[in-house]
Scaffold this motif. Structure first.
Motif: not given
Length: 617
Positions: A483-492
């Protein structure tokens, strides 16, 4: 955290079972923490007689051992110990330890790492440490150095003691030694003084213009009078040897100008050692006596590279890549698939391996479900590539290696690149357009490539996670899916939950997720934060990169579908077996250590400690 313990990249760690090393039981705990002490005692001649020379040697003792253990270690049945102490005037003195205090522990006596202890045999009435039948407190009466004749010229005396002070100039000391050794006056123009360490090795010559204090020579130490001039202020005295296996006493010596280039210095060393060919390069020996980084800037001067007198350089066979190029070992990475027909065995590369013939295998140690397998790394070859090249170009060039032709790789976009750390994938190299020098790979970095089922173009904020769906009604998981997770909005936690839910086509409130810690055989649920937390505390805690999750690329995330299974258990049968195995090892180690444990001495009474912190705003 490792960074808080100042553990750096490439650090060597010593791992043991906490009980014994080499069959010898080692007590553990803060009470028996080892202490490194500098022990001074009078040297013994070959005839067994005491010399008028102090010898300093390191010794290690448990901090809960008795102070008298120093006498036992030096085979002194009846003796007196002195410990170094500083008087109110700031001068160092030696204070005798009362006989009754020899039963105290080192810690109770206040000794710490690198403390100095002076040992005197009571039977030696003529010792230089005796004065008028009393033990003297200070060491300021030792005002001499011993000089040995190492000029290969016969003299009446092999060694003499020269009186001196800390302000004595080395030149005056050398001339005085020549006279007392009754050597030829011509040696005054062609000789030098070299310190002799405790192992008998000759160190770098001391410049004539230095005082003993500037040369950091201690009173009572030994010097060798050697042929040849000491280096001038613009010269360097260097040791060098061939290969990385440095044997004490085999080093050659050379004096060069500090403005000489690495290339010219290499030529001089090759000439002196009689080595043919031009396929050699220089490396500086590091602090643990191993080959360090190569001296790649061949036109740079030794001074610019901060090479100092006394350093050891290693002549290593093999050419360096051109300036601005990297030599990168490339491996093939199989994260979850079987080993196939390739034989798995430890890496035994020495020099350049045969392409396609070497595998590295590292156990995943408790991977979830029935996929307890091995991380397989197969060596493809070395790439010489410019530091200005991009990651995409590295992947393209790796596809041209002969071993990679056995794999069907449609394009570089089907390859994912990792650095290799501890024989397994380490840091993910994300952006294809980024230059290699921006990744700061270094000259020891190795890269492994992972073949993907579809093209991938990761952004700088993308994180790759290994997700595994829980099988309903079973304590097992389906095969891994990336799974590729875009963390641009934070590692929440909320952001990750939404991404996983979308990935699985499930409502976010109908899934539970957890991170797997294979070294503990444990799953840690990643839940939404309690709404009662303050906003500041919530902001600080809701970052999965920090404690307790320490989320990073390549981590395993377990997913549970609450529509078909609503229990909170993420563990597998394999986890139970792993924990039982760990518990059995722990009990076994505990039993062994209980047998090895010796009754400890009572601790000293605790004292209060006040810490005052000033304001620096």
């Amino acid at each position: 955290m490792l960074c808080e313990m100042e553990i750096a990249d490439g650090e060597d760690l010593f791992v043991w079972n906490g009980v014994e090393v080499g069959g010898i039981q080692i007590p553990t705990g803060s009470d028996c923490e080892p202490l490194l002490l500098n022990v001074l005692h009078l040297a013994t001649s070959s005839e067994g007689e005491k010399c008028q020379q102090l010898v300093e040697s390191p010794h290690v003792f448990p901090s809960n051992a008795e102070v008298g253990a120093v006498l036992t270690a030096l085979a002194v049945p009846v003796g007196v110990l002195f410990v170094s102490a500083t008087d109110p005037a700031g001068e160092e003195n030696w204070v005798a330890v009362p006989k009754e205090d020899l039963k105290k522990t080192f810690r109770e006596q206040g000794l710490r790492n690198k403390s100095s202890v002076l040992v005197q045999d009571s039977r030696d009435d003529n010792s230089l440490l005796l004065k008028q039948g009393k033990w003297f407190a200070g060491m300021n009466e030792i005002n001499w150095l011993q000089v040995q004749n190492l000029c290969e010229l016969e003299s009446e005396e092999k060694q003499v003691k020269i009186s001196a002070t800390v302000n004595t100039v080395v030149f005056d000391l050398r001339i005085k030694a020549i006279k007392e050794l009754k050597l030829m006056k011509e040696l005054a123009e062609n000789s030098c003084l070299r310190p002799i360490d405790r192992n008998g090795k000759l160190l770098c010559p001391v410049p004539d213009s230095y005082t003993l204090k500037e040369a950091e020579l201690k009173m009572g130490s030994s010097l060798g009078l050697c042929p040849g001039k000491a280096p001038t202020s613009s010269q360097l005295f260097l040791f060098f040897t061939v290969g990385s296996d440095v044997q004490p006493g085999t080093e050659m010596e050379i004096i060069v100008e500090e403005t000489i280039s690495v290339r010219d210095c290499l030529k001089l060393m090759l000439e002196k050692s009689g080595l043919p060919g031009d396929t050699w390069h220089l490396r500086k020996m590091d602090w643990c006596y191993e080959a360090g980084e190569p001296l790649c800037e061949e036109d740079a001067t030794l001074r610019e590279l901060m090479i100092c007198s006394g350093d050891t350089l290693l002549l290593i066979e093999g050419e360096l890549p051109p300036p601005g190029f990297l030599k990168v070992p490339v491996w093939w990475y199989q994260p979850w698939g079987p080993m196939g027909h390739w034989k798995s065995h430890p890496d035994q590369r020495t020099g350049t391996p045969s392409p396609g013939g070497v595998w590295r295998a590292a156990s995943t140690q408790g991977a979830p479900g029935d996929l307890h397998g091995e991380v397989s790394l197969r060596y493809l070859g070395d790439l010489e590539i410019s530091e200005d090249a991009t990651l995409a170009e590295l992947k393209s060039q790796a596809m041209t290696l002969s071993s990679s032709s056995e794999f069907v790789i449609p394009s570089p976009a089907f390859l994912r690149a990792w650095t290799v750390e501890s024989q397994r994938p380490g840091r993910l190299l994300r952006t294809n357009r980024q230059q290699l020098k921006e990744y700061r790979l270094g000259r020891k970095t190795e890269v492994c490539l992972e073949l993907l089922q579809k093209e991938e173009n990761l952004g700088p904020q993308d994180v790759v996670l290994r997700t595994r769906m829980r099988l309903p009604g079973e304590r097992a998981y389906a095969p891994c899916v990336d799974l590729v997770w875009d963390t641009a909005r934070g590692w929440t936690a909320g952001s990750l939950r939404q991404r996983v839910a979308h990935f699985c086509s499930l409502p976010a409130e109908k899934i539970e997720i957890a991170k797997y810690f294979p070294e503990k055989f444990e799953w840690l649920p990643i839940s939404s934060w309690n709404q009662q937390l303050t906003k500041r505390k919530k902001k600080k805690q809701d970052n999965l990169q920090g404690a307790p999750y320490y989320l990073k690329d390549g981590d395993t995330i377990g997913i549970k579908n609450l529509l078909v299974e609503d229990d909170e258990d993420f563990s597998t049968v394999a986890d139970d077996l792993g924990k039982k195995s760990q518990e059995a090892l722990r009990v076994q180690s505990s039993d062994l250590s209980s047998h090895a444990r010796t009754p400890g001495r009572p601790r000293a009474p605790e004292a209060s400690l006040s810490i005052h912190v000033g304001s620096f705003r």
